[in-house]
Scaffold this motif. Structure first.
Motif, PDB file in Angstrom:
ATOM      1  N   GLY A 170       0.815  -1.216   0.000  1.00 39.63           N
ATOM      2  CA  GLY A 170       0.000   0.000   0.000  1.00 39.63           C
ATOM      3  C   GLY A 170       0.840   1.253   0.000  1.00 39.63           C
ATOM      4  N   LEU A 171       1.935   1.244   0.768  1.00 42.34           N
ATOM      5  CA  LEU A 171       2.823   2.401   0.819  1.00 42.34           C
ATOM      6  C   LEU A 171       3.500   2.635  -0.526  1.00 42.34           C
ATOM      7  CD1 LEU A 171       4.114   4.579   2.612  1.00 42.34           C
ATOM      8  CD2 LEU A 171       5.922   2.927   3.100  1.00 42.34           C
ATOM      9  N   ILE A 172       3.955   1.576  -1.168  1.00 43.61           N
ATOM     10  CA  ILE A 172       4.602   1.709  -2.477  1.00 43.61           C
ATOM     11  C   ILE A 172       3.618   2.249  -3.506  1.00 43.61           C
ATOM     12  CG2 ILE A 172       5.586   0.380  -4.391  1.00 43.61           C
ATOM     13  CD1 ILE A 172       6.896  -1.421  -2.276  1.00 43.61           C
ATOM     14  N   ILE A 173       2.392   1.761  -3.499  1.00 48.56           N
ATOM     15  CA  ILE A 173       1.384   2.230  -4.459  1.00 48.56           C
ATOM     16  C   ILE A 173       1.047   3.692  -4.218  1.00 48.56           C
ATOM     17  CG2 ILE A 173      -1.038   1.949  -5.153  1.00 48.56           C
ATOM     18  CD1 ILE A 173      -0.588  -1.078  -4.659  1.00 48.56           C
ATOM     19  N   ILE A 174       0.925   4.104  -2.961  1.00 48.58           N
ATOM     20  CA  ILE A 174       0.636   5.509  -2.653  1.00 48.58           C
ATOM     21  C   ILE A 174       1.780   6.408  -3.101  1.00 48.58           C
ATOM     22  CG2 ILE A 174       0.353   7.145  -0.751  1.00 48.58           C
ATOM     23  CD1 ILE A 174      -1.295   4.962   0.667  1.00 48.58           C
ATOM     24  N   VAL A 175       3.019   5.996  -2.824  1.00 50.11           N
ATOM     25  CA  VAL A 175       4.183   6.796  -3.227  1.00 50.11           C
ATOM     26  C   VAL A 175       4.257   6.903  -4.745  1.00 50.11           C
ATOM     27  CG1 VAL A 175       6.709   6.812  -3.267  1.00 50.11           C
ATOM     28  CG2 VAL A 175       5.512   6.388  -1.131  1.00 50.11           C
ATOM     29  N   LEU A 176       4.036   5.788  -5.449  1.00 49.23           N
ATOM     30  CA  LEU A 176       4.066   5.828  -6.916  1.00 49.23           C
ATOM     31  C   LEU A 176       2.945   6.708  -7.470  1.00 49.23           C
ATOM     32  CD1 LEU A 176       4.868   2.110  -7.819  1.00 49.23           C
ATOM     33  CD2 LEU A 176       6.386   4.074  -7.967  1.00 49.23           C
ATOM     34  N   GLY A 177       1.764   6.649  -6.871  1.00 50.30           N
ATOM     35  CA  GLY A 177       0.643   7.479  -7.330  1.00 50.30           C
ATOM     36  C   GLY A 177       0.905   8.964  -7.108  1.00 50.30           C
ATOM     37  N   ILE A 178       1.422   9.307  -5.940  1.00 48.95           N
ATOM     38  CA  ILE A 178       1.734  10.715  -5.658  1.00 48.95           C
ATOM     39  C   ILE A 178       2.812  11.212  -6.608  1.00 48.95           C
ATOM     40  CG2 ILE A 178       2.797  12.253  -3.948  1.00 48.95           C
ATOM     41  CD1 ILE A 178       1.270  10.642  -1.808  1.00 48.95           C
ATOM     42  N   PHE A 179       3.821  10.376  -6.845  1.00 50.06           N
ATOM     43  CA  PHE A 179       4.889  10.774  -7.752  1.00 50.06           C
ATOM     44  C   PHE A 179       4.373  10.949  -9.167  1.00 50.06           C
ATOM     45  CE2 PHE A 179       8.715  10.278 -10.293  1.00 50.06           C
ATOM     46  CZ  PHE A 179       9.541  11.184  -9.652  1.00 50.06           C
ATOM     47  N   GLU A 180       3.442  10.122  -9.586  1.00 49.02           N
ATOM     48  CA  GLU A 180       2.877  10.256 -10.938  1.00 49.02           C
ATOM     49  C   GLU A 180       2.081  11.546 -11.074  1.00 49.02           C
ATOM     50  OE1 GLU A 180       0.056   7.780 -14.016  1.00 49.02           O
ATOM     51  OE2 GLU A 180       0.833   6.779 -12.240  1.00 49.02           O
ATOM     52  N   ILE A 181       1.341  11.909 -10.048  1.00 51.43           N
ATOM     53  CA  ILE A 181       0.590  13.170 -10.082  1.00 51.43           C
ATOM     54  C   ILE A 181       1.539  14.365 -10.128  1.00 51.43           C
ATOM     55  CG2 ILE A 181      -0.935  14.668  -8.727  1.00 51.43           C
ATOM     56  CD1 ILE A 181      -2.354  12.088  -7.809  1.00 51.43           C
ATOM     57  N   ILE A 182       2.584  14.331  -9.301  1.00 51.16           N
ATOM     58  CA  ILE A 182       3.568  15.424  -9.299  1.00 51.16           C
ATOM     59  C   ILE A 182       4.249  15.527 -10.658  1.00 51.16           C
ATOM     60  CG2 ILE A 182       5.773  16.162  -8.319  1.00 51.16           C
ATOM     61  CD1 ILE A 182       4.809  15.010  -5.641  1.00 51.16           C
ATOM     62  N   ALA A 183       4.571  14.392 -11.265  1.00 44.66           N
ATOM     63  CA  ALA A 183       5.202  14.410 -12.583  1.00 44.66           C
ATOM     64  C   ALA A 183       4.277  15.017 -13.630  1.00 44.66           C
ATOM     65  CB  ALA A 183       5.598  12.992 -12.985  1.00 44.66           C
ATOM     66  N   GLY A 184       2.986  14.685 -13.584  1.00 38.43           N
ATOM     67  CA  GLY A 184       2.030  15.268 -14.528  1.00 38.43           C
ATOM     68  C   GLY A 184       1.885  16.764 -14.349  1.00 38.43           C
ATOM     69  N   VAL A 185       1.841  17.215 -13.097  1.00 37.51           N
ATOM     70  CA  VAL A 185       1.754  18.660 -12.827  1.00 37.51           C
ATOM     71  C   VAL A 185       3.007  19.356 -13.321  1.00 37.51           C
ATOM     72  CG1 VAL A 185       1.718  20.369 -10.957  1.00 37.51           C
ATOM     73  CG2 VAL A 185       0.144  18.439 -10.905  1.00 37.51           C
ATOM     74  N   PHE A 186       4.154  18.751 -13.089  1.00 39.36           N
ATOM     75  CA  PHE A 186       5.413  19.345 -13.539  1.00 39.36           C
ATOM     76  C   PHE A 186       5.443  19.487 -15.057  1.00 39.36           C
ATOM     77  CE2 PHE A 186       9.608  18.481 -15.313  1.00 39.36           C
ATOM     78  CZ  PHE A 186      10.278  19.619 -14.898  1.00 39.36           C
ATOM     79  N   LEU A 187       5.058  18.422 -15.772  1.00 37.34           N
ATOM     80  CA  LEU A 187       5.074  18.494 -17.235  1.00 37.34           C
ATOM     81  C   LEU A 187       4.089  19.543 -17.745  1.00 37.34           C
ATOM     82  CD1 LEU A 187       5.348  14.727 -18.182  1.00 37.34           C
ATOM     83  CD2 LEU A 187       7.089  16.493 -18.439  1.00 37.34           C
ATOM     84  N   PHE A 188       2.972  19.717 -17.046  1.00 36.55           N
ATOM     85  CA  PHE A 188       2.015  20.733 -17.448  1.00 36.55           C
ATOM     86  C   PHE A 188       2.546  22.140 -17.149  1.00 36.55           C
ATOM     87  CE2 PHE A 188      -1.968  23.178 -16.973  1.00 36.55           C
ATOM     88  CZ  PHE A 188      -2.486  22.943 -18.230  1.00 36.55           C
ATOM     89  N   MET A 189       3.259  22.298 -16.031  1.00 34.83           N
ATOM     90  CA  MET A 189       3.809  23.607 -15.666  1.00 34.83           C
ATOM     91  C   MET A 189       4.874  24.076 -16.643  1.00 34.83           C
ATOM     92  SD  MET A 189       4.093  23.567 -11.502  1.00 34.83           S
ATOM     93  CE  MET A 189       5.703  24.264 -11.644  1.00 34.83           C
ATOM     94  N   ARG A 190       5.520  23.144 -17.317  1.00 31.42           N
ATOM     95  CA  ARG A 190       6.559  23.525 -18.273  1.00 31.42           C
ATOM     96  C   ARG A 190       6.013  24.373 -19.416  1.00 31.42           C
ATOM     97  NH1 ARG A 190      11.109  19.275 -19.639  1.00 31.42           N
ATOM     98  NH2 ARG A 190      11.238  20.784 -21.301  1.00 31.42           N
ATOM     99  N   PHE A 191       4.698  24.341 -19.640  1.00 30.98           N
ATOM    100  CA  PHE A 191       4.102  25.200 -20.658  1.00 30.98           C
ATOM    101  C   PHE A 191       4.187  26.672 -20.273  1.00 30.98           C
ATOM    102  CE2 PHE A 191       1.449  21.472 -21.937  1.00 30.98           C
ATOM    103  CZ  PHE A 191       1.945  21.399 -23.214  1.00 30.98           C
ATOM    104  N   PHE A 192       4.075  26.966 -18.999  1.00 31.71           N
ATOM    105  CA  PHE A 192       3.878  28.331 -18.540  1.00 31.71           C
ATOM    106  C   PHE A 192       5.077  28.927 -17.813  1.00 31.71           C
ATOM    107  CE2 PHE A 192      -0.185  26.019 -18.348  1.00 31.71           C
ATOM    108  CZ  PHE A 192      -0.834  26.670 -19.380  1.00 31.71           C
TER     109      PHE A 192
END
Length: 130
Positions: free
Chosen positions: A41-63
């Motif tokens: 459960g901890l590994i899945i939560i960490v991977l999910g949070i990291f995936e969300i942060i990565a998506g936000v980061f890639l989106f922020m690169r536009f602006f």
């Protein structure tokens, strides 16, 4: 340039939307390897949070111009994605060490999963080089 923008949008916005509907492949691979315990459960939560942060980061690169942080964070995202490829496509229950070679249908499903994961990794390499 428009191709790189499309790749960034796909990796950030649409990738997170797709993960919310079909994101169980990572969870099932983690459960298959580590069992249904607290560590899984901890590994899945960490991977999910990291995936969300990565998506936000890639989106922020536009602006926002990120400078050297951009290359460093993109390298970390690529390392994470390589770990996902290993978890799902090699060690997972439908991976190379699982049931990928049991039938033609399972092999085609394995190839579909592997090709989509390699496509994301290749697009991240393309974004890093631009």
């Amino acid at each position: 340039v428009s191709g790189i923008i499309t790749v960034q949008l796909d990796g950030s916005v649409f990738g997170n939307i797709k993960a919310s509907f079909s994101g169980n492949e990572i969870a099932s691979a983690v459960y298959n390897i580590f069992g249904h315990g607290d560590i899984s459960g901890l590994i899945i939560i960490v991977l999910g949070i990291f995936e969300i942060i990565a998506g936000v980061f890639l989106f922020m690169r536009f602006f926002v111009a990120m400078g050297k942080w951009s290359d460093t964070f993109l390298f970390i995202i690529m390392c994470f994605w390589i770990a996902v490829i290993v978890l799902v496509d090699i060690l997972g229950s439908y991976g190379i060490l699982g049931s990928a070679f049991e039938s033609t249908g399972s092999f085609m499903a394995f190839l579909k999963s592997l090709s989509s994961h390699l496509l994301v990794l290749g697009s991240m390499l393309l974004v890093q080089r631009s």
